[in-house]
Design a protein around this motif. Structure first.
Motif, PDB file in Angstrom:
ATOM      1  N   PRO A 180     -14.225  -8.094  14.700  1.00  0.00           N
ATOM      2  CA  PRO A 180     -14.754  -8.770  13.508  1.00  0.00           C
ATOM      3  C   PRO A 180     -13.668  -8.939  12.442  1.00  0.00           C
ATOM      4  O   PRO A 180     -13.347  -8.017  11.710  1.00  0.00           O
ATOM      5  N   ILE A 181     -13.122 -10.147  12.365  1.00  0.00           N
ATOM      6  CA  ILE A 181     -11.982 -10.416  11.496  1.00  0.00           C
ATOM      7  C   ILE A 181     -12.355 -11.467  10.445  1.00  0.00           C
ATOM      8  O   ILE A 181     -12.926 -12.506  10.767  1.00  0.00           O
ATOM      9  N   ILE A 182     -12.019 -11.190   9.198  1.00  0.00           N
ATOM     10  CA  ILE A 182     -12.154 -12.181   8.138  1.00  0.00           C
ATOM     11  C   ILE A 182     -10.755 -12.499   7.607  1.00  0.00           C
ATOM     12  O   ILE A 182      -9.812 -11.730   7.780  1.00  0.00           O
ATOM     13  N   ALA A 183     -10.620 -13.658   6.966  1.00  0.00           N
ATOM     14  CA  ALA A 183      -9.344 -14.080   6.388  1.00  0.00           C
ATOM     15  C   ALA A 183      -9.515 -14.312   4.904  1.00  0.00           C
ATOM     16  O   ALA A 183     -10.509 -14.884   4.457  1.00  0.00           O
ATOM     17  N   LEU A 184      -8.537 -13.863   4.152  1.00  0.00           N
ATOM     18  CA  LEU A 184      -8.560 -13.983   2.702  1.00  0.00           C
ATOM     19  C   LEU A 184      -7.221 -14.544   2.238  1.00  0.00           C
ATOM     20  O   LEU A 184      -6.172 -13.994   2.552  1.00  0.00           O
ATOM     21  N   GLY A 185      -7.257 -15.672   1.527  1.00  0.00           N
ATOM     22  CA  GLY A 185      -6.035 -16.259   0.989  1.00  0.00           C
ATOM     23  C   GLY A 185      -5.855 -15.851  -0.459  1.00  0.00           C
ATOM     24  O   GLY A 185      -6.700 -16.156  -1.299  1.00  0.00           O
ATOM     25  N   VAL A 186      -4.765 -15.148  -0.755  1.00  0.00           N
ATOM     26  CA  VAL A 186      -4.507 -14.641  -2.103  1.00  0.00           C
ATOM     27  C   VAL A 186      -3.237 -15.278  -2.652  1.00  0.00           C
ATOM     28  O   VAL A 186      -2.160 -15.146  -2.060  1.00  0.00           O
ATOM     29  N   GLU A 187      -3.377 -15.962  -3.772  1.00  0.00           N
ATOM     30  CA  GLU A 187      -2.224 -16.585  -4.426  1.00  0.00           C
ATOM     31  C   GLU A 187      -1.524 -15.570  -5.316  1.00  0.00           C
ATOM     32  O   GLU A 187      -2.169 -14.763  -5.986  1.00  0.00           O
ATOM     33  N   ASN A 188      -0.199 -15.590  -5.315  1.00  0.00           N
ATOM     34  CA  ASN A 188       0.562 -14.718  -6.198  1.00  0.00           C
ATOM     35  C   ASN A 188       0.554 -15.261  -7.625  1.00  0.00           C
ATOM     36  O   ASN A 188       0.156 -16.397  -7.873  1.00  0.00           O
ATOM     37  N   LYS A 189       1.006 -14.440  -8.548  1.00  0.00           N
ATOM     38  CA  LYS A 189       1.120 -14.865  -9.935  1.00  0.00           C
ATOM     39  C   LYS A 189       2.217 -15.931 -10.063  1.00  0.00           C
ATOM     40  O   LYS A 189       3.043 -16.091  -9.150  1.00  0.00           O
ATOM     41  N   PRO A 190       2.266 -16.675 -11.162  1.00  0.00           N
ATOM     42  CA  PRO A 190       3.293 -17.712 -11.325  1.00  0.00           C
ATOM     43  C   PRO A 190       4.717 -17.191 -11.152  1.00  0.00           C
ATOM     44  O   PRO A 190       5.599 -17.931 -10.692  1.00  0.00           O
ATOM     45  N   ASP A 191       4.960 -15.917 -11.520  1.00  0.00           N
ATOM     46  CA  ASP A 191       6.304 -15.360 -11.357  1.00  0.00           C
ATOM     47  C   ASP A 191       6.525 -14.796  -9.950  1.00  0.00           C
ATOM     48  O   ASP A 191       7.533 -14.154  -9.678  1.00  0.00           O
ATOM     49  N   ARG A 192       5.550 -15.054  -9.055  1.00  0.00           N
ATOM     50  CA  ARG A 192       5.585 -14.653  -7.642  1.00  0.00           C
ATOM     51  C   ARG A 192       5.312 -13.162  -7.436  1.00  0.00           C
ATOM     52  O   ARG A 192       5.423 -12.672  -6.313  1.00  0.00           O
ATOM     53  N   SER A 193       4.957 -12.440  -8.455  1.00  0.00           N
ATOM     54  CA  SER A 193       4.564 -11.045  -8.279  1.00  0.00           C
ATOM     55  C   SER A 193       3.136 -10.992  -7.748  1.00  0.00           C
ATOM     56  O   SER A 193       2.369 -11.953  -7.885  1.00  0.00           O
ATOM     57  N   PHE A 194       2.777  -9.871  -7.146  1.00  0.00           N
ATOM     58  CA  PHE A 194       1.458  -9.753  -6.532  1.00  0.00           C
ATOM     59  C   PHE A 194       0.367  -9.600  -7.577  1.00  0.00           C
ATOM     60  O   PHE A 194       0.544  -8.913  -8.581  1.00  0.00           O
ATOM     61  N   LYS A 195      -0.769 -10.219  -7.308  1.00  0.00           N
ATOM     62  CA  LYS A 195      -1.945  -9.941  -8.111  1.00  0.00           C
ATOM     63  C   LYS A 195      -2.466  -8.547  -7.751  1.00  0.00           C
ATOM     64  O   LYS A 195      -2.089  -7.961  -6.737  1.00  0.00           O
ATOM     65  N   ASP A 196      -3.345  -8.019  -8.598  1.00  0.00           N
ATOM     66  CA  ASP A 196      -3.856  -6.672  -8.372  1.00  0.00           C
ATOM     67  C   ASP A 196      -4.468  -6.527  -6.988  1.00  0.00           C
ATOM     68  O   ASP A 196      -4.279  -5.517  -6.308  1.00  0.00           O
ATOM     69  N   THR A 197      -5.230  -7.539  -6.568  1.00  0.00           N
ATOM     70  CA  THR A 197      -5.902  -7.469  -5.274  1.00  0.00           C
ATOM     71  C   THR A 197      -4.907  -7.298  -4.140  1.00  0.00           C
ATOM     72  O   THR A 197      -5.042  -6.386  -3.302  1.00  0.00           O
ATOM     73  N   ALA A 198      -3.894  -8.151  -4.088  1.00  0.00           N
ATOM     74  CA  ALA A 198      -2.915  -8.087  -3.011  1.00  0.00           C
ATOM     75  C   ALA A 198      -2.129  -6.777  -3.051  1.00  0.00           C
ATOM     76  O   ALA A 198      -1.874  -6.160  -2.008  1.00  0.00           O
ATOM     77  N   ARG A 199      -1.750  -6.350  -4.254  1.00  0.00           N
ATOM     78  CA  ARG A 199      -0.987  -5.108  -4.376  1.00  0.00           C
ATOM     79  C   ARG A 199      -1.817  -3.907  -3.926  1.00  0.00           C
ATOM     80  O   ARG A 199      -1.335  -3.031  -3.187  1.00  0.00           O
ATOM     81  N   ASN A 200      -3.070  -3.864  -4.351  1.00  0.00           N
ATOM     82  CA  ASN A 200      -3.920  -2.737  -3.971  1.00  0.00           C
ATOM     83  C   ASN A 200      -4.170  -2.688  -2.470  1.00  0.00           C
ATOM     84  O   ASN A 200      -4.176  -1.604  -1.863  1.00  0.00           O
ATOM     85  N   ILE A 201      -4.371  -3.857  -1.853  1.00  0.00           N
ATOM     86  CA  ILE A 201      -4.587  -3.894  -0.409  1.00  0.00           C
ATOM     87  C   ILE A 201      -3.356  -3.404   0.327  1.00  0.00           C
ATOM     88  O   ILE A 201      -3.444  -2.654   1.316  1.00  0.00           O
ATOM     89  N   ARG A 202      -2.184  -3.799  -0.141  1.00  0.00           N
ATOM     90  CA  ARG A 202      -0.938  -3.340   0.485  1.00  0.00           C
ATOM     91  C   ARG A 202      -0.798  -1.816   0.402  1.00  0.00           C
ATOM     92  O   ARG A 202      -0.347  -1.168   1.342  1.00  0.00           O
ATOM     93  N   MET A 203      -1.179  -1.264  -0.732  1.00  0.00           N
ATOM     94  CA  MET A 203      -0.978   0.160  -0.965  1.00  0.00           C
ATOM     95  C   MET A 203      -2.048   1.035  -0.306  1.00  0.00           C
ATOM     96  O   MET A 203      -1.762   2.155   0.135  1.00  0.00           O
ATOM     97  N   THR A 204      -3.284   0.542  -0.241  1.00  0.00           N
ATOM     98  CA  THR A 204      -4.383   1.369   0.282  1.00  0.00           C
ATOM     99  C   THR A 204      -4.848   0.953   1.676  1.00  0.00           C
ATOM    100  O   THR A 204      -5.621   1.680   2.306  1.00  0.00           O
ATOM    101  N   GLU A 205      -4.415  -0.233   2.120  1.00  0.00           N
ATOM    102  CA  GLU A 205      -4.757  -0.741   3.454  1.00  0.00           C
ATOM    103  C   GLU A 205      -6.258  -1.001   3.623  1.00  0.00           C
ATOM    104  O   GLU A 205      -6.785  -0.945   4.738  1.00  0.00           O
ATOM    105  N   CYS A 206      -6.950  -1.290   2.518  1.00  0.00           N
ATOM    106  CA  CYS A 206      -8.377  -1.569   2.650  1.00  0.00           C
ATOM    107  C   CYS A 206      -8.868  -2.420   1.489  1.00  0.00           C
ATOM    108  O   CYS A 206      -8.196  -2.523   0.450  1.00  0.00           O
ATOM    109  N   PHE A 207     -10.033  -3.023   1.668  1.00  0.00           N
ATOM    110  CA  PHE A 207     -10.690  -3.796   0.618  1.00  0.00           C
ATOM    111  C   PHE A 207     -12.138  -4.013   1.029  1.00  0.00           C
ATOM    112  O   PHE A 207     -12.513  -3.800   2.196  1.00  0.00           O
ATOM    113  N   THR A 208     -12.952  -4.418   0.068  1.00  0.00           N
ATOM    114  CA  THR A 208     -14.356  -4.696   0.343  1.00  0.00           C
ATOM    115  C   THR A 208     -14.700  -6.087  -0.162  1.00  0.00           C
ATOM    116  O   THR A 208     -14.333  -6.448  -1.286  1.00  0.00           O
ATOM    117  N   ILE A 209     -15.364  -6.858   0.680  1.00  0.00           N
ATOM    118  CA  ILE A 209     -15.801  -8.194   0.294  1.00  0.00           C
ATOM    119  C   ILE A 209     -17.286  -8.155  -0.015  1.00  0.00           C
ATOM    120  O   ILE A 209     -18.097  -7.763   0.826  1.00  0.00           O
TER     121      ILE A 209
END
Length: 219
Positions: free
Chosen positions: A57-86
């Motif tokens: 069971p796979i879902i796909a989520l497209g996350v745009e970075n900030k204008p300065d190309r830094s990660f938004k909170d969502t992308a950064r948190n997923i990278r650090m914790t390896e999880c998220f809830t939809i």
């Protein structure tokens, strides 16, 4: 009826974005909750979202970075914790979802700002939103950096929470009217999903019979 032929190589990213979000509609909304390594809960909606596979069971989520190309909170948190809830958005939670889309600072709890309730995850560290009709706990499966501006995150669903009046556990069918999901249109537009009808896929024989009947009548 003629069509505009739009060569995406000739469009700016913003023009391409407008073409896509205005015509690929309605798009389901992924109301994503994550948690930082410091324990701060983040919530944000994304409409570049879809289900890709049921086994696994796979879902796909497209996350745009900030204008300065830094990660938004969502992308950064997923990278650090390896999880998220939809969390799915229904008509009753639409305005609260809009509040969480505001550009709060990283240390701000968007759920608290929207008057929503965070419920601890069962399988993952990220919480779900109690008021949401459906929530999927996901483990990060893989991240695909398609450019410096955007990342596609694939998540594996490990747990689902579906409001009892929505799903029939004998058949696992869900009642679309009780779900009352909201989809994203272009601009500031949204659409309900209660404009519903059934259309059965015809058999090959039915298609051939229809074509034969049309030819016989001179159609």
């Amino acid at each position: 009826m003629t069509h505009h032929a739009l060569n995406f190589a000739d469009l700016t990213p913003r023009e391409a974005y407008k073409v896509m979000i205005g015509t690929i509609v309605p798009r389901p909304i992924a109301w994503v909750t994550t948690v930082s390594t410091e324990g701060v809960v983040n919530a944000a909606p994304y409409s570049f979202f879809g289900c890709l596979s049921a086994d696994p069971p796979i879902i796909a989520l497209g996350v745009e970075n900030k204008p300065d190309r830094s990660f938004k909170d969502t992308a950064r948190n997923i990278r650090m914790t390896e999880c998220f809830t939809i969390n799915m958005v229904d008509r009753a939670t639409l305005e609260a979802m809009a509040v969480t889309a505001a550009a709060f600072d990283p240390e701000v709890d968007e759920l608290a700002m929207a008057g929503l309730t965070a419920v601890p995850g069962v399988k993952v560290a990220s919480p779900r939103i109690a008021e949401a009709p459906v929530a999927f706990e996901c483990e990060r499966y893989i991240g695909i950096e398609i450019s410096s501006a955007r990342e596609i995150i694939l998540g594996r669903i490990v747990m689902a929470h579906v409001r009892e009046d929505i799903i029939d556990l004998k058949t696992y069918y869900s009642d679309h009217a009780r779900l009352d999901a909201i989809g994203r249109m272009g601009g500031n537009g949204y659409a309900g999903t209660t404009d519903y009808f059934d259309l059965a896929t015809p058999s090959v024989d039915q298609v051939l019979a229809t074509l034969s009947g049309a030819k016989a009548s001179g159609g």
